[in-house]
Motif scaffolding. Sequence first.
Motif, PDB file in Angstrom:
ATOM      1  N   GLY A 110       1.206  -1.677   0.359  1.00 51.34           N
ATOM      2  CA  GLY A 110      -0.188   0.093  -0.199  1.00 51.34           C
ATOM      3  C   GLY A 110       1.091   0.906  -0.345  1.00 51.34           C
ATOM      4  N   LEU A 111       0.471   2.112  -0.566  1.00 51.44           N
ATOM      5  CA  LEU A 111       0.982   3.384  -0.069  1.00 51.44           C
ATOM      6  C   LEU A 111       1.671   3.729   0.824  1.00 51.44           C
ATOM      7  N   GLN A 112       2.635   4.566   1.211  1.00 55.18           N
ATOM      8  CA  GLN A 112       3.609   5.167   2.392  1.00 55.18           C
ATOM      9  C   GLN A 112       1.811   5.797   3.512  1.00 55.18           C
ATOM     10  N   GLY A 113       1.594   6.213   4.313  1.00 52.95           N
ATOM     11  CA  GLY A 113       0.994   6.552   5.403  1.00 52.95           C
ATOM     12  C   GLY A 113      -0.210   5.987   5.579  1.00 52.95           C
ATOM     13  N   SER A 114      -0.636   4.606   4.632  1.00 52.00           N
ATOM     14  CA  SER A 114      -1.411   4.062   4.459  1.00 52.00           C
ATOM     15  C   SER A 114      -1.724   3.591   6.407  1.00 52.00           C
ATOM     16  N   GLY A 115      -1.228   2.865   6.682  1.00 50.65           N
ATOM     17  CA  GLY A 115      -1.008   2.232   7.979  1.00 50.65           C
ATOM     18  C   GLY A 115      -0.514   1.056   7.770  1.00 50.65           C
ATOM     19  N   LYS A 116       0.417   1.018   7.348  1.00 54.59           N
ATOM     20  CA  LYS A 116       1.121  -0.986   6.967  1.00 54.59           C
ATOM     21  C   LYS A 116       1.615  -1.558   8.128  1.00 54.59           C
ATOM     22  N   THR A 117       2.536  -0.153   8.593  1.00 55.57           N
ATOM     23  CA  THR A 117       3.523  -0.560   9.365  1.00 55.57           C
ATOM     24  C   THR A 117       2.323  -1.082  10.793  1.00 55.57           C
ATOM     25  N   THR A 118       1.467   0.176  11.159  1.00 55.86           N
ATOM     26  CA  THR A 118       0.268  -0.669  12.298  1.00 55.86           C
ATOM     27  C   THR A 118      -0.557  -2.046  12.335  1.00 55.86           C
ATOM     28  N   THR A 119      -0.818  -2.263  10.707  1.00 56.81           N
ATOM     29  CA  THR A 119      -1.309  -2.873  10.440  1.00 56.81           C
ATOM     30  C   THR A 119      -0.691  -4.520  10.585  1.00 56.81           C
ATOM     31  N   GLY A 121       1.469  -4.822  13.062  1.00 51.87           N
ATOM     32  CA  GLY A 121       1.176  -5.261  14.663  1.00 51.87           C
ATOM     33  C   GLY A 121       0.031  -5.069  14.923  1.00 51.87           C
ATOM     34  N   LYS A 122      -1.058  -4.928  14.204  1.00 51.76           N
ATOM     35  CA  LYS A 122      -2.801  -5.581  14.643  1.00 51.76           C
ATOM     36  C   LYS A 122      -2.829  -6.766  15.020  1.00 51.76           C
ATOM     37  N   LEU A 123      -1.658  -6.894  12.455  1.00 55.91           N
ATOM     38  CA  LEU A 123      -2.460  -8.136  12.537  1.00 55.91           C
ATOM     39  C   LEU A 123      -1.652  -8.934  13.580  1.00 55.91           C
ATOM     40  N   TYR A 142      13.546   1.816   2.361  1.00 53.40           N
ATOM     41  CA  TYR A 142      14.271   2.905   2.087  1.00 53.40           C
ATOM     42  C   TYR A 142      13.617   3.644   3.347  1.00 53.40           C
ATOM     43  N   ARG A 143      13.079   3.509   4.201  1.00 51.16           N
ATOM     44  CA  ARG A 143      12.674   3.980   5.594  1.00 51.16           C
ATOM     45  C   ARG A 143      13.320   3.663   6.803  1.00 51.16           C
ATOM     46  N   PRO A 144      14.574   3.792   7.027  1.00 48.26           N
ATOM     47  CA  PRO A 144      15.193   2.864   8.295  1.00 48.26           C
ATOM     48  C   PRO A 144      14.110   3.211   9.287  1.00 48.26           C
ATOM     49  N   ASP A 148      12.764   1.170  12.602  1.00 47.66           N
ATOM     50  CA  ASP A 148      12.097   1.259  13.981  1.00 47.66           C
ATOM     51  C   ASP A 148      11.933   0.490  14.561  1.00 47.66           C
ATOM     52  N   GLN A 149       9.805   1.657  13.696  1.00 49.95           N
ATOM     53  CA  GLN A 149       8.891   1.127  13.747  1.00 49.95           C
ATOM     54  C   GLN A 149       8.610  -0.462  14.048  1.00 49.95           C
ATOM     55  N   LEU A 150       9.103  -0.628  13.544  1.00 52.96           N
ATOM     56  CA  LEU A 150       8.184  -2.322  13.448  1.00 52.96           C
ATOM     57  C   LEU A 150       8.977  -2.934  14.578  1.00 52.96           C
ATOM     58  N   THR A 250      -7.878   0.857   6.457  1.00 55.19           N
ATOM     59  CA  THR A 250      -7.275   1.448   7.866  1.00 55.19           C
ATOM     60  C   THR A 250      -8.561   2.991   8.002  1.00 55.19           C
ATOM     61  N   LYS A 251      -8.439   3.044   9.344  1.00 59.98           N
ATOM     62  CA  LYS A 251      -8.806   4.340   9.923  1.00 59.98           C
ATOM     63  C   LYS A 251     -10.194   5.081   9.433  1.00 59.98           C
ATOM     64  N   LEU A 252     -10.621   3.489  10.323  1.00 57.60           N
ATOM     65  CA  LEU A 252     -12.736   3.511   9.372  1.00 57.60           C
ATOM     66  C   LEU A 252     -13.126   4.696  10.626  1.00 57.60           C
ATOM     67  N   ASP A 253     -12.293   5.071  11.880  1.00 57.77           N
ATOM     68  CA  ASP A 253     -12.243   5.963  13.235  1.00 57.77           C
ATOM     69  C   ASP A 253     -12.567   7.329  13.125  1.00 57.77           C
ATOM     70  N   GLY A 254     -12.104   7.618  11.550  1.00 56.49           N
ATOM     71  CA  GLY A 254     -12.342   8.480  11.357  1.00 56.49           C
ATOM     72  C   GLY A 254     -13.535   9.490  10.498  1.00 56.49           C
ATOM     73  N   VAL A 275     -10.316  -4.064   9.319  1.00 54.70           N
ATOM     74  CA  VAL A 275     -10.543  -3.350   9.883  1.00 54.70           C
ATOM     75  C   VAL A 275      -9.922  -2.463  10.466  1.00 54.70           C
ATOM     76  N   GLY A 276      -9.136  -0.780  10.135  1.00 51.27           N
ATOM     77  CA  GLY A 276      -8.175  -0.292  11.624  1.00 51.27           C
ATOM     78  C   GLY A 276      -9.990   0.742  11.864  1.00 51.27           C
ATOM     79  N   VAL A 277      -9.775   0.855  13.754  1.00 54.49           N
ATOM     80  CA  VAL A 277     -10.379   2.080  13.812  1.00 54.49           C
ATOM     81  C   VAL A 277      -9.867   2.598  15.318  1.00 54.49           C
ATOM     82  N   GLY A 278      -8.557   2.343  14.928  1.00 58.11           N
ATOM     83  CA  GLY A 278      -7.430   3.220  15.597  1.00 58.11           C
ATOM     84  C   GLY A 278      -6.097   3.100  15.797  1.00 58.11           C
ATOM     85  N   GLU A 279      -5.716   4.177  16.711  1.00 57.67           N
ATOM     86  CA  GLU A 279      -4.194   3.328  16.258  1.00 57.67           C
ATOM     87  C   GLU A 279      -3.274   2.790  17.074  1.00 57.67           C
ATOM     88  N   LYS A 280      -3.881   1.892  18.375  1.00 57.41           N
ATOM     89  CA  LYS A 280      -3.765   1.522  18.967  1.00 57.41           C
ATOM     90  C   LYS A 280      -3.865   0.085  18.309  1.00 57.41           C
TER      91      LYS A 280
HETATM   92  P1  GDP Z   1       2.475   3.011   6.323  1.00 60.27           P
HETATM   93  O1  GDP Z   1       3.261   3.987   6.510  1.00 60.27           O
HETATM   94  O2  GDP Z   1       2.089   2.529   5.492  1.00 60.27           O
HETATM   95  O3  GDP Z   1       3.751   1.871   7.843  1.00 60.27           O
HETATM   96  O4  GDP Z   1       1.827   3.701   7.627  1.00 60.27           O
HETATM   97  P2  GDP Z   1       2.035   3.700   9.418  1.00 60.27           P
HETATM   98  O5  GDP Z   1       1.553   2.723  10.228  1.00 60.27           O
HETATM   99  O6  GDP Z   1       3.035   4.575  10.072  1.00 60.27           O
HETATM  100  O7  GDP Z   1       0.554   4.552  10.015  1.00 60.27           O
HETATM  101  C1  GDP Z   1       0.445   6.175   9.649  1.00 60.27           C
HETATM  102  C2  GDP Z   1      -0.104   6.917  10.726  1.00 60.27           C
HETATM  103  O8  GDP Z   1      -1.629   6.174  10.575  1.00 60.27           O
HETATM  104  C3  GDP Z   1       0.055   6.721  11.617  1.00 60.27           C
HETATM  105  O9  GDP Z   1       0.235   7.738  12.604  1.00 60.27           O
HETATM  106  C4  GDP Z   1      -0.344   6.128  12.608  1.00 60.27           C
HETATM  107  O10 GDP Z   1      -0.720   5.480  14.074  1.00 60.27           O
HETATM  108  C5  GDP Z   1      -2.178   5.942  11.681  1.00 60.27           C
HETATM  109  N1  GDP Z   1      -3.028   5.196  11.781  1.00 60.27           N
HETATM  110  C6  GDP Z   1      -2.312   3.259  11.246  1.00 60.27           C
HETATM  111  N2  GDP Z   1      -4.382   2.763  11.228  1.00 60.27           N
HETATM  112  C7  GDP Z   1      -5.224   4.047  11.956  1.00 60.27           C
HETATM  113  C8  GDP Z   1      -6.930   3.831  12.121  1.00 60.27           C
HETATM  114  O11 GDP Z   1      -6.806   2.084  12.044  1.00 60.27           O
HETATM  115  N3  GDP Z   1      -6.945   4.595  12.860  1.00 60.27           N
HETATM  116  C9  GDP Z   1      -6.477   5.917  12.719  1.00 60.27           C
HETATM  117  N4  GDP Z   1      -7.220   7.102  13.157  1.00 60.27           N
HETATM  118  N5  GDP Z   1      -5.231   6.160  12.815  1.00 60.27           N
HETATM  119  C10 GDP Z   1      -4.147   4.434  12.301  1.00 60.27           C
END
Ligand code: GDP
Length: 298
Positions: A110-119, A121-123, A142-144, A148-150, A250-254, A275-280
């Motif tokens: 997916g694109l940068q910032g879409s939530g891959k790394t967070t996802t 962790g969630k998975l 490409y992004r150290p 680190d985040q992972l 992701t970000k269905l809580d938005g 679906v991702g519904v928050g940052e936790k």
């Molecule tokens: P990556 O670049 O695709 O790896 O994206 P990241 O995992 O770094 O996520 C980018 C931002 O989106 C971070 O600030 C995350 O905390 C946030 N994020 C990811 N998933 C969700 C979600 O389901 N809900 C909300 N509100 N924020 C999210």
Amino acid sequence: MFNTLNEKLQSVFKKMRGEARITEDNIKEAIRQVKMAMLEADVNYKVVKKFISGVQEKALGEEVLKSLSADQVFIKIVNDELTSILGGEDPSASKITLSSTPPTIIMLVGLQGSGKTTTAGKLAKHFQKNDKRVLMVADDIYRPAAIDQLEVLGKQLGVDVYSDKDNKNAVDIAQKSYEYAKKSAKDIVIIDTAGRLHVNNELMDELFNIKKAVSPDEILFVADAMTGQDAVNVATKFNNDLDISGVILTKLDGDARGGAALSIREVTGKPLKYVGVGEKLDAFEPFYPDRMASRILG
Ligand code: GDP
């Protein structure tokens, strides 16, 4: 998400309930208003068209007009069509296919910032709860900071992370992580790949080569629901190039209008799995089309 759509649909249903007699004309008017509400929610026009023609076909049938509770029948028809465009009632479609010969390889794209790394962790947390031995792979070379985040997530969860900051070959890292996973008897390998701000050929080539090298059991496209129709367009591109097996939204809580969430399954033909519904890390749910439809209709 979906608040406005929910309010609009509720008002259509309420108006219908207030009618002394349900006629073909007021059903047509209700359908027109449902269509407007979907378009305003930013649902892809092709999806709206299919949805409306499904509703129309059923709602203008004799049974509805003759029915004493025509409004209830109409709501059920809208609910069923919504469930259908969200993927229907097949619960197996939203499950991750576990390989009969572990480890199961899941590649997140997916694109940068879409939530891959967070996802990732969630998975990992989700599988850990089911007693699976998980390995997360930091394959964004490409992004150290992404590596680190992972690693931070891995420590937090007590999940093993495979990373190699000196290796600048993402395909090689994926292959080596697979060998490592086999040796250390992991059940699940989650590969966190690189993203870019926009789709480009170099990224697609890299992802395609990783796919070829490790034959993932699942390629899950991670889409940011807040980006609206753009998420749908990017999903289509990733699906065409990589033949993804599913989508995690992701970000269905938005507070986005929800159109992307409603369009992506129908446009790509690939199931929404989670679906991702928050940052936790526990803000993560399996996706059920019928539950989502009920939530939208309220
Ligand atoms: P990556 O670049 O695709 O790896 O994206 P990241 O995992 O770094 O996520 C980018 C931002 O989106 C971070 O600030 C995350 O905390 C946030 N994020 C990811 N998933 C969700 C979600 O389901 N809900 C909300 N509100 N924020 C999210």
